[in-house]
Design a protein around this motif. Sequence first.
Motif, PDB file in Angstrom:
ATOM      1  N   ALA A 178       0.826  -1.210   0.000  1.00 24.23           N
ATOM      2  CA  ALA A 178       0.000   0.000   0.000  1.00 24.23           C
ATOM      3  C   ALA A 178       0.858   1.258   0.000  1.00 24.23           C
ATOM      4  CB  ALA A 178      -0.934   0.001   1.210  1.00 24.23           C
ATOM      5  N   GLN A 179       2.115   1.143   0.413  1.00 25.39           N
ATOM      6  CA  GLN A 179       3.032   2.281   0.403  1.00 25.39           C
ATOM      7  C   GLN A 179       3.856   2.175  -0.881  1.00 25.39           C
ATOM      8  OE1 GLN A 179       5.122   1.767   4.033  1.00 25.39           O
ATOM      9  NE2 GLN A 179       3.276   1.944   5.245  1.00 25.39           N
ATOM     10  N   LYS A 180       3.721   3.169  -1.722  1.00 26.16           N
ATOM     11  CA  LYS A 180       4.245   3.085  -3.082  1.00 26.16           C
ATOM     12  C   LYS A 180       5.704   2.639  -3.170  1.00 26.16           C
ATOM     13  CE  LYS A 180       4.600   5.278  -7.521  1.00 26.16           C
ATOM     14  NZ  LYS A 180       5.033   4.034  -8.073  1.00 26.16           N
ATOM     15  N   LYS A 181       6.607   3.344  -2.524  1.00 25.38           N
ATOM     16  CA  LYS A 181       8.040   3.021  -2.664  1.00 25.38           C
ATOM     17  C   LYS A 181       8.357   1.648  -2.093  1.00 25.38           C
ATOM     18  CE  LYS A 181       9.508   6.713  -4.701  1.00 25.38           C
ATOM     19  NZ  LYS A 181       9.353   6.682  -6.125  1.00 25.38           N
ATOM     20  N   THR A 182       7.769   1.315  -0.935  1.00 26.36           N
ATOM     21  CA  THR A 182       8.031   0.006  -0.345  1.00 26.36           C
ATOM     22  C   THR A 182       7.486  -1.088  -1.252  1.00 26.36           C
ATOM     23  OG1 THR A 182       7.833   1.037   1.831  1.00 26.36           O
ATOM     24  CG2 THR A 182       7.850  -1.340   1.774  1.00 26.36           C
ATOM     25  N   GLY A 183       6.295  -0.875  -1.799  1.00 36.72           N
ATOM     26  CA  GLY A 183       5.725  -1.835  -2.751  1.00 36.72           C
ATOM     27  C   GLY A 183       6.576  -1.968  -3.997  1.00 36.72           C
TER      28      GLY A 183
ATOM     29  N   ALA B 256      16.173   4.244  -0.070  1.00 36.35           N
ATOM     30  CA  ALA B 256      16.056   2.818  -0.377  1.00 36.35           C
ATOM     31  C   ALA B 256      16.418   1.991   0.851  1.00 36.35           C
ATOM     32  CB  ALA B 256      16.956   2.449  -1.556  1.00 36.35           C
ATOM     33  N   GLY B 257      17.465   2.373   1.559  1.00 37.12           N
ATOM     34  CA  GLY B 257      17.876   1.669   2.770  1.00 37.12           C
ATOM     35  C   GLY B 257      16.815   1.712   3.849  1.00 37.12           C
ATOM     36  N   TRP B 258      16.152   2.857   3.996  1.00 40.05           N
ATOM     37  CA  TRP B 258      15.090   2.999   5.003  1.00 40.05           C
ATOM     38  C   TRP B 258      13.935   2.039   4.704  1.00 40.05           C
ATOM     39  CZ3 TRP B 258       9.947   4.599   5.086  1.00 40.05           C
ATOM     40  CH2 TRP B 258       9.425   4.922   6.338  1.00 40.05           C
ATOM     41  N   HIS B 259      13.526   1.971   3.439  1.00 38.90           N
ATOM     42  CA  HIS B 259      12.441   1.061   3.055  1.00 38.90           C
ATOM     43  C   HIS B 259      12.860  -0.402   3.219  1.00 38.90           C
ATOM     44  CE1 HIS B 259       9.466   3.933   1.615  1.00 38.90           C
ATOM     45  NE2 HIS B 259      10.464   4.615   1.083  1.00 38.90           N
TER      46      HIS B 259
ATOM     47  N   LEU C 115      11.210  -3.541   5.470  1.00 35.44           N
ATOM     48  CA  LEU C 115      10.910  -4.880   4.958  1.00 35.44           C
ATOM     49  C   LEU C 115      11.610  -5.967   5.771  1.00 35.44           C
ATOM     50  CD1 LEU C 115      11.085  -4.143   1.130  1.00 35.44           C
ATOM     51  CD2 LEU C 115       9.040  -4.700   2.466  1.00 35.44           C
ATOM     52  N   ILE C 116      12.848  -5.711   6.186  1.00 36.17           N
ATOM     53  CA  ILE C 116      13.574  -6.678   7.012  1.00 36.17           C
ATOM     54  C   ILE C 116      12.904  -6.801   8.376  1.00 36.17           C
ATOM     55  CG2 ILE C 116      15.756  -7.086   8.229  1.00 36.17           C
ATOM     56  CD1 ILE C 116      17.139  -5.885   5.694  1.00 36.17           C
TER      57      ILE C 116
END
Length: 118
Positions: free
Chosen positions: A36-41, A69-72, A76-77
């Motif tokens: 649902a979160q664009k960049k994470t998706g 990118a590292g924050w996203h 995910l991790i």
Amino acid sequence: MKNREIKASDNVGHFCYIPCTHKISDEELAIHICLAQKKTGDIIRILRHNPKATIADISEILGIARSTAGWHLKKLIHANLAMCEYDGKIARYTLTDKAFSLYISMADEAENNESVSA
């Protein structure tokens, strides 16, 4: 809250409503929240097609800063959807097996729902 939707929050207080056609697991909920979160998706989709991607690869594909990118990826991790492996000094990211199979089954379900409604 609408019928057949789940109100979900990520770990930073953002809310989204997720369509619910059946009872879903915590892992499936985590994937829905991330998608649902664009960049994470977008990163999930990149890892789906480019296993072993680096932060540099992801930031270049999406046109975002490496720190973003590292924050996203950390999100995910933390959600057990991705993992990091080191190739020498280079960190490479992949989806966990469970996240990969859940993502595929969710994509198949969405495709089947679209074909039924068409």
